[in-house]
Enzyme design. Structure first.
Site, PDB file in Angstrom:
ATOM      1  CG  ASP B  64     -75.775  98.336  46.607  1.00 41.46           C
ATOM      2  OD1 ASP B  64     -76.688  98.355  47.428  1.00 41.46           O
ATOM      3  OD2 ASP B  64     -75.944  98.244  45.382  1.00 41.46           O
ATOM      4  CD  GLU B 135     -75.100  99.823  50.650  1.00 41.20           C
ATOM      5  OE1 GLU B 135     -76.193  99.316  50.397  1.00 41.20           O
ATOM      6  OE2 GLU B 135     -74.707 100.892  50.129  1.00 41.20           O
TER       7      GLU B 135
END
Lengths: 246, 246
Positions: B64, B135
């Site tokens: 992320d 992610e």
């Protein structure tokens, strides 16, 4: 490129500024314009095109992302047996406005930040000037020198000497007590009130709202009451900009 | 290291998995364990130490941050005359769960994700499985190959062919109208009410609160009324988890 460095330090029209930056950052910057922009608060910026100002806000956006990435990797490797909740919380302590303000001050950024002196009347605003400039400088270093250099700069020049990660780890950010103290300090009445869940939601979920002087300032939802209260208090702290223990 | 690549593809015990990954990602991965972990949802993970599971959540935390950084730089350079509010909003559209879920599906990640099939009963949970794995894969690529490689991989293999940034740019996330529609849909009464500023605050600042069925769900503060309303609506959308237009 030692020749370029020598030029920047001794012959360029910005040599005095370059030397100041070198003393503070520990390296000779390349593109001086980026660093000047990083230290320019919007209160003294001028419009360059289409209403966009040459302030540090765009660099701050970039620097925030770069800093988040470098700290994420550091914590990922430093704590191989901690879950992502722990990592997220510790990172947010490291990159908190309060911590970045402090870092910025320690590094002497306050001497280079340009801002409208009338802003000093707003203590909160002036407080975040420092942290904002810190992030903007990270953005400037990234644009000037690339990721690896910025990562190395942050780890060896900033985090290792100035950030006590293990101390931050044990310093619990207790939003509930921080908020309660803030309310006491400013003579406000605070209540944590349980809210009934809407139909269809898990009966195991607790919802709590923080009511300050009769107004809701945050709602938290979690599987235990204490965590729900903590979340609600965290949101209220954010909304009311309660950053420090008063 | 062509020899290593040949070994991974044709002789290693994981050669079938390596080939699958190569087809999907476009490169031969080095540390297969990282990619296996990135595709492992916590519902099928086992505890490795001190209660920490070998699920993809830690890699998701890292990925992320890396994705946020790469997209921040891309937008910073792509829009030199847009302010940080624009950049922040556009980035949040690009890295939104909805967008990452779609990307993950397009790339065929759904065939590699390991999860407990009983979770299919929870549509929302299953929905975020894909974006979470996306992610986590970014985190795995970063750990395996470093920042430059990951940046290049994201830009040329993912964003350029699959993300229409200019379309996302004009797709406005209008929190105010989204919130109003949501209230109409669920028969709730909504009001945007101006709030008087506390003494000492700039008289140019507007403060607006969103009141839904008599309860405050968000407060916004900005230099014009419309932006203050938008901010208040955004907070209310977040608090009430109003993610999609109903």
């Amino acid at each position: 490129m030692p020749f370029l460095r020598i030029y920047y330090l001794y012959f360029s029209p910005h040599k005095a500024y370059v030397r100041k930056l070198k003393n503070i950052l520990g390296f000779v910057p390349g593109n001086i314009k980026l660093y000047k922009m990083a230290f320019r608060h919007k209160s003294v910026a001028t419009t360059i095109k289409d209403g966009v100002k040459n302030s540090n806000e765009r660099l701050e956006f970039l620097g925030d992302a770069v800093l988040g990435c470098v700290v994420a990797e550091l914590l990922f490797k430093l704590y191989p047996y901690k879950d992502e909740g722990f990592l997220t919380e510790l990172r947010s302590k490291i990159v908190s406005r309060a911590n970045l303000n402090q870092l910025s001050h320690k590094l002497g950024f306050n001497e280079l930040i340009e801002y409208d002196a009338r802003m000093i009347n707003y203590p909160n605003k002036q407080g975040s000037l420092l942290g904002d400039a810190f992030e903007a400088i990270v953005g400037a270093v990234y644009m000037d020198k690339g990721y690896s250099f910025t990562r190395e700069f942050l780890l060896t020049r900033i985090i290792k000497p100035h950030v006590d990660i293990h101390l931050l780890e044990i310093t619990e950010t207790n939003f509930k007590s921080r908020l309660i103290e803030w309310c006491q300090h400013f003579g406000k009445e605070i209540q944590f009130i349980p809210v009934e869940n809407p139909p269809g939601e898990s009966p195991k979920l607790f919802t709590v709202k923080v009511v300050i002087n009769g107004e809701v300032h945050g709602v938290g939802k979690d599987f235990n009451k204490k965590s729900a209260e903590k979340l609600a208090a965290e949101k209220a702290c954010e909304e009311l900009k309660v950053f420090e223990v008063v």
